[in-house]
Design a protein around this motif. Structure first.
Motif, PDB file in Angstrom:
ATOM      1  N   PRO A  17      38.764  47.299  47.765  1.00 49.73           N
ATOM      2  CA  PRO A  17      37.678  47.508  48.375  1.00 49.73           C
ATOM      3  C   PRO A  17      37.215  48.797  48.807  1.00 49.73           C
ATOM      4  CG  PRO A  17      39.236  46.091  49.407  1.00 49.73           C
ATOM      5  CD  PRO A  17      39.923  46.921  48.615  1.00 49.73           C
ATOM      6  N   PRO A  18      35.914  49.090  48.681  1.00 50.78           N
ATOM      7  CA  PRO A  18      34.734  48.340  48.679  1.00 50.78           C
ATOM      8  C   PRO A  18      34.290  48.079  47.227  1.00 50.78           C
ATOM      9  CG  PRO A  18      33.907  50.479  49.238  1.00 50.78           C
ATOM     10  CD  PRO A  18      35.416  50.495  49.353  1.00 50.78           C
ATOM     11  N   ASN A  19      34.782  48.937  46.321  1.00 46.69           N
ATOM     12  CA  ASN A  19      34.252  48.823  45.041  1.00 46.69           C
ATOM     13  C   ASN A  19      34.965  47.823  43.844  1.00 46.69           C
ATOM     14  OD1 ASN A  19      36.514  50.277  44.502  1.00 46.69           O
ATOM     15  ND2 ASN A  19      35.390  52.260  43.755  1.00 46.69           N
ATOM     16  N   GLY A  20      35.983  47.213  44.358  1.00 49.38           N
ATOM     17  CA  GLY A  20      36.728  46.445  43.302  1.00 49.38           C
ATOM     18  C   GLY A  20      37.508  47.085  42.169  1.00 49.38           C
ATOM     19  N   TRP A  21      37.684  48.385  42.113  1.00 50.35           N
ATOM     20  CA  TRP A  21      38.362  48.933  40.861  1.00 50.35           C
ATOM     21  C   TRP A  21      39.774  49.225  41.448  1.00 50.35           C
ATOM     22  CZ3 TRP A  21      35.966  48.142  36.540  1.00 50.35           C
ATOM     23  CH2 TRP A  21      34.575  48.058  36.553  1.00 50.35           C
ATOM     24  N   PRO A  22      40.550  49.377  40.631  1.00 50.12           N
ATOM     25  CA  PRO A  22      42.043  49.675  40.706  1.00 50.12           C
ATOM     26  C   PRO A  22      41.920  51.437  40.913  1.00 50.12           C
ATOM     27  CG  PRO A  22      41.973  48.254  38.878  1.00 50.12           C
ATOM     28  CD  PRO A  22      40.443  48.687  39.209  1.00 50.12           C
ATOM     29  N   ASP A  23      42.994  51.618  41.563  1.00 49.17           N
ATOM     30  CA  ASP A  23      42.997  53.259  41.952  1.00 49.17           C
ATOM     31  C   ASP A  23      43.554  54.009  40.674  1.00 49.17           C
ATOM     32  OD1 ASP A  23      45.682  53.091  42.215  1.00 49.17           O
ATOM     33  OD2 ASP A  23      45.781  53.670  44.235  1.00 49.17           O
ATOM     34  N   LYS A  24      43.546  55.311  40.885  1.00 45.39           N
ATOM     35  CA  LYS A  24      43.978  56.033  39.441  1.00 45.39           C
ATOM     36  C   LYS A  24      45.584  55.897  39.284  1.00 45.39           C
ATOM     37  CE  LYS A  24      44.583  60.262  42.121  1.00 45.39           C
ATOM     38  NZ  LYS A  24      44.236  61.704  42.213  1.00 45.39           N
ATOM     39  N   ASN A  25      46.473  55.605  40.338  1.00 46.32           N
ATOM     40  CA  ASN A  25      47.954  55.239  40.081  1.00 46.32           C
ATOM     41  C   ASN A  25      48.047  54.261  39.472  1.00 46.32           C
ATOM     42  OD1 ASN A  25      49.017  57.747  41.196  1.00 46.32           O
ATOM     43  ND2 ASN A  25      48.964  56.822  43.298  1.00 46.32           N
ATOM     44  N   PHE A  26      47.224  53.130  39.607  1.00 44.76           N
ATOM     45  CA  PHE A  26      47.650  51.767  39.097  1.00 44.76           C
ATOM     46  C   PHE A  26      47.149  51.903  37.792  1.00 44.76           C
ATOM     47  CE2 PHE A  26      46.278  47.355  38.202  1.00 44.76           C
ATOM     48  CZ  PHE A  26      47.377  46.783  38.912  1.00 44.76           C
ATOM     49  N   GLY A  66      45.563  42.416  38.509  1.00 43.72           N
ATOM     50  CA  GLY A  66      45.044  43.413  39.423  1.00 43.72           C
ATOM     51  C   GLY A  66      43.936  44.112  38.798  1.00 43.72           C
ATOM     52  N   MET A  67      43.665  44.193  37.414  1.00 38.54           N
ATOM     53  CA  MET A  67      42.477  44.602  36.859  1.00 38.54           C
ATOM     54  C   MET A  67      41.250  43.713  36.693  1.00 38.54           C
ATOM     55  SD  MET A  67      43.829  46.991  34.103  1.00 38.54           S
ATOM     56  CE  MET A  67      45.193  48.415  34.377  1.00 38.54           C
ATOM     57  N   GLY A  68      41.484  42.520  37.252  1.00 36.30           N
ATOM     58  CA  GLY A  68      40.306  41.752  37.308  1.00 36.30           C
ATOM     59  C   GLY A  68      40.473  40.477  36.514  1.00 36.30           C
TER      60      GLY A  68
END
Length: 148
Positions: free
Chosen positions: A104-113, A49-51
């Motif tokens: 999406p759109p930036n492809g970064w995980p959110d702060k909870n993740f 999930g982090m790429g």
């Protein structure tokens, strides 16, 4: 940077430190070890999930189930500090289950993740400090330790 540090943390948890305590662990530390095993069920999906690979579609469910399993095990922990860290670990797993990997759109995980991952590694470290034998067993077959 976080994705690069994650495999190291996984190996550290799964293999343990070189200076192991040879005495039989307490019942609470045995429970802490069972709690730590939940991390191995979740961290490969977190890394993806982090790429590091394709997002695991079952990650939210797996992290939620791991959080429930940790809470169930923590209910039997008698040591106040160890119970607190165990429940903090469960909260971190729950945050991962509620978070969005690579949105999406930036492809970064959110702060909870990401926050769940960070809090989870911190709580797991505290469990390891309290119980040196936590997470010293072999990695299960098929658990990736390096990015593909």
């Amino acid at each position: 940077m976080l994705a690069a540090a994650a495999p190291v943390m996984l190996i550290m948890v799964a293999v343990g430190y070189a200076t192991e305590d040879t005495d039989e662990p307490s019942a609470d530390c045995q429970r802490a070890d069972q709690i730590a095993h939940q991390w191995v069920k979740v961290v490969p999906g977190v890394l993806k999930g982090m790429g590091v690979g394709e997002v695991d579609p079952n990650l939210a469910r797996d992290a939620g189930e791991a959080a429930t399993a940790v809470r169930d095990e923590a209910a039997s922990v008698e040591d106040h500090d160890l119970k607190r860290e165990s429940l903090r670990f469960a909260d971190a797993l729950h945050r991962i289950s509620q978070g969005n990997p690579r949105t999406p759109p930036n492809g970064w995980p959110d702060k909870n993740f990401v926050g769940g991952f960070q809090d989870g590694t911190d709580a797991l470290h505290e469990l390891k400090l309290a119980c040196p034998n936590v997470g010293t067993d072999q990695l299960p077959a098929g658990v990736p330790t390096t990015p593909p």
